[in-house]
Design a protein around this motif. Structure first.
Motif, PDB file in Angstrom:
ATOM      1  N   PRO A 132       0.837  -1.211   0.000  1.00 49.84           N
ATOM      2  CA  PRO A 132       0.000   0.000   0.000  1.00 49.84           C
ATOM      3  C   PRO A 132       0.869   1.258   0.000  1.00 49.84           C
ATOM      4  O   PRO A 132       2.035   1.237   0.398  1.00 49.84           O
ATOM      5  N   ARG A 133       0.274   2.350  -0.443  1.00 50.20           N
ATOM      6  CA  ARG A 133       0.946   3.638  -0.336  1.00 50.20           C
ATOM      7  C   ARG A 133       0.840   4.140   1.106  1.00 50.20           C
ATOM      8  O   ARG A 133      -0.106   3.816   1.821  1.00 50.20           O
ATOM      9  N   LEU A 134       1.804   4.953   1.479  1.00 51.35           N
ATOM     10  CA  LEU A 134       1.852   5.463   2.845  1.00 51.35           C
ATOM     11  C   LEU A 134       0.559   6.168   3.226  1.00 51.35           C
ATOM     12  O   LEU A 134       0.050   5.995   4.345  1.00 51.35           O
TER      13      LEU A 134
ATOM     14  N   SER B  25       6.557  12.702  -1.191  1.00 49.25           N
ATOM     15  CA  SER B  25       5.397  12.898  -0.319  1.00 49.25           C
ATOM     16  C   SER B  25       4.839  11.533   0.042  1.00 49.25           C
ATOM     17  O   SER B  25       5.346  10.496  -0.404  1.00 49.25           O
ATOM     18  N   GLU B  26       3.784  11.524   0.824  1.00 44.53           N
ATOM     19  CA  GLU B  26       3.140  10.272   1.227  1.00 44.53           C
ATOM     20  C   GLU B  26       2.517   9.522   0.061  1.00 44.53           C
ATOM     21  O   GLU B  26       2.160   8.347   0.186  1.00 44.53           O
ATOM     22  N   PHE B  27       2.396  10.185  -1.092  1.00 41.04           N
ATOM     23  CA  PHE B  27       1.759   9.550  -2.246  1.00 41.04           C
ATOM     24  C   PHE B  27       2.734   8.746  -3.102  1.00 41.04           C
ATOM     25  O   PHE B  27       2.307   7.972  -3.958  1.00 41.04           O
TER      26      PHE B  27
ATOM     27  N   PRO C 180       9.281   1.727   4.603  1.00 42.00           N
ATOM     28  CA  PRO C 180       9.032   2.571   3.436  1.00 42.00           C
ATOM     29  C   PRO C 180       9.949   2.251   2.253  1.00 42.00           C
ATOM     30  O   PRO C 180      11.134   1.961   2.413  1.00 42.00           O
ATOM     31  N   VAL C 181       9.351   2.314   1.057  1.00 43.55           N
ATOM     32  CA  VAL C 181      10.079   2.181  -0.209  1.00 43.55           C
ATOM     33  C   VAL C 181       9.726   3.405  -1.060  1.00 43.55           C
ATOM     34  O   VAL C 181       8.543   3.699  -1.266  1.00 43.55           O
ATOM     35  N   ILE C 182      10.724   4.101  -1.547  1.00 43.49           N
ATOM     36  CA  ILE C 182      10.507   5.336  -2.309  1.00 43.49           C
ATOM     37  C   ILE C 182      10.341   5.017  -3.787  1.00 43.49           C
ATOM     38  O   ILE C 182      11.133   4.273  -4.371  1.00 43.49           O
ATOM     39  N   ILE C 183       9.313   5.598  -4.415  1.00 40.49           N
ATOM     40  CA  ILE C 183       9.035   5.354  -5.828  1.00 40.49           C
ATOM     41  C   ILE C 183       8.870   6.692  -6.560  1.00 40.49           C
ATOM     42  O   ILE C 183       8.953   7.757  -5.957  1.00 40.49           O
ATOM     43  N   ASP C 184       8.631   6.598  -7.873  1.00 39.68           N
ATOM     44  CA  ASP C 184       8.333   7.761  -8.732  1.00 39.68           C
ATOM     45  C   ASP C 184       9.469   8.775  -8.727  1.00 39.68           C
ATOM     46  O   ASP C 184       9.425   9.776  -8.004  1.00 39.68           O
TER      47      ASP C 184
ATOM     48  N   TYR D 175       3.212  15.527   7.024  1.00 42.56           N
ATOM     49  CA  TYR D 175       2.372  14.325   7.027  1.00 42.56           C
ATOM     50  C   TYR D 175       2.485  13.571   8.355  1.00 42.56           C
ATOM     51  O   TYR D 175       1.476  13.257   8.992  1.00 42.56           O
ATOM     52  N   PHE D 176       3.706  13.281   8.783  1.00 44.50           N
ATOM     53  CA  PHE D 176       3.881  12.461   9.981  1.00 44.50           C
ATOM     54  C   PHE D 176       3.519  13.203  11.266  1.00 44.50           C
ATOM     55  O   PHE D 176       3.205  12.564  12.283  1.00 44.50           O
TER      56      PHE D 176
END
Length: 284
Positions: free
Chosen positions: A133-135, A170-172, A181-185, A212-213
Motif C-alpha cells: 500500500p501507499r503510505l 510525499s506520502e503519495f 518505506p520504499v521510495i518510488i516515482d 504528514y507524519f
C-alpha cells in the motif's frame, strides 16, 4: 487482460510473458502488473508529455546530461527531434536514479530495463502476496509514524549522498512493504550538485514528510530536518551516520541594511537612466 499497445513490443521481445492487470494510473504514467517468467513485476508506461499533468518544468531539467551538443540544441529549440530527446531524458532520469540509489542502499524498486517508454521494474509487495500500500492509505500510530519518519530521513540522506534529490517526495509516492518505506516515482529526480533549485526542493521534500507524519506524532511539527540536512551537506559534514537534531541555529550575522539600501538605490538609478535614455532616443 488484453495487452496494451505500448506493452506489445516488450511482449514480442520476450521481456514480458503476460500482462495481468492495471495497477494504477497517475499524473505521469500508467502502471501494470506483469509476469516475466516466474517473476511478477510491474511495467510503468510513461504518458506522452501532452497527457501528463506533471510538466517537465525547467527547474527539474537543469543539470541533466544529454548525449551531445546537437541534442542539447534541438531540445532548446523545441524541434520535433528535440521534444523526442527531451522525453528520453525525462524517462531515463528515473532509470538512472533507480540504479544509483539502489547501489547506494536506498530502498527503491529494482529496475530492469526502459524500452520504448516503458520501465520494467520490481513489484513492491506487502509480504503477504498483495501489492504494497501507499503510505497515505495506511493508518499509523505515533510510534510507527516516528519510526517511518526517521527511516525516510535516513533514505533522504542516502539519496543526497548519491547526489540525488527526489524533488516530489510525499506520502503519495512512498510504499510500505514488510520492512518499511520504499521510495518510488523518480522521473523528476534532480542532480543535487548541478541544479540551483536542489536546496529548496530537498527542504520541500522533507517538509512534506514532516507535515504528514506530524498528524500522528505532533512533536515533529516545527522541526527543521530539511534545512539541517542541506546545511550539513553543503558543509561536507553529512554522512549516513551523522546525528540529526531537527534544529538549525539562527543566523548570527547582522544584515547590512545600508548595503541593501545602497543596492536598491543603484537598481532604481539604473532604471531611471535607462528610461531617460529610451525617451531621448525616441525623441530623435
Amino acid at each position: 487482460m488484453k495487452t496494451p499497445k505500448r506493452l506489445l513490443p516488450l511482449v514480442e521481445e520476450g521481456m514480458i510473458d503476460e500482462v495481468l492487470r492495471q495497477l494504477m494510473s497517475g499524473k505521469e504514467a500508467t502502471v501494470y502488473v506483469v509476469r516475466c517468467g516466474e517473476e511478477i513485476r510491474c511495467a510503468k508506461v510513461y504518458k506522452e508529455a501532452s497527457q501528463r499533468s506533471f510538466k517537465q518544468a525547467a527547474a527539474y531539467q537543469e543539470g541533466r546530461n544529454v548525449k551531445n551538443s546537437r541534442q542539447a540544441r534541438a531540445m532548446q529549440k523545441g524541434s520535433k527531434y528535440g521534444r523526442k530527446m527531451q522525453e528520453e531524458v525525462w524517462q531515463n532520469a528515473e532509470v538512472d536514479a533507480l540504479y544509483k540509489l539502489a547501489a547506494a542502499g536506498v530502498r527503491v524498486p529494482k529496475p530492469y530495463i526502459c524500452f520504448e517508454g516503458v520501465l520494467l521494474m520490481d513489484l513492491i509487495g506487502d509480504g503477504q502476496g498483495d501489492v504494497a500500500p501507499r503510505l497515505n492509505d495506511v493508518a499509523l500510530d505515533a510510534d510507527t509514524a516516528r519510526t517511518y519518519f526517521h527511516q525516510l530521513l535516513h533514505q533522504v540522506v542516502l539519496m543526497l549522498g548519491a547526489g540525488i534529490v527526489h524533488g516530489d517526495l510525499s506520502e503519495f509516492n512512498i510504499l510500505l512493504d514488510a520492512d518499511g518505506p520504499v521510495i518510488i516515482d523518480l522521473p523528476q529526480a534532480i542532480n543535487a550538485a548541478g541544479n540551483m533549485g536542489a536546496e529548496s526542493m530537498l527542504i520541500r521534500d522533507v517538509d512534506n514528510l514532516t507535515q504528514y507524519f506530524s498528524q500522528f506524532a505532533p512533536e515533529l511539527s516545527g522541526t527543521q530536518y530539511g534545512k539541517e540536512i542541506w546545511q550539513l551537506y553543503a558543509a561536507s559534514l553529512l554522512s549516513p551516520e551523522t546525528p540529526l537534531t531537527g534544529k538549525v541555529a539562527a543566523p548570527t550575522k547582522m544584515v547590512d541594511l545600508d548595503a541593501v539600501i545602497e543596492e536598491i538605490e543603484l537598481v532604481r538609478q539604473e532604471a531611471e537612466d535607462r528610461a531617460l535614455y529610451l525617451a531621448t532616443r525616441n525623441e530623435k
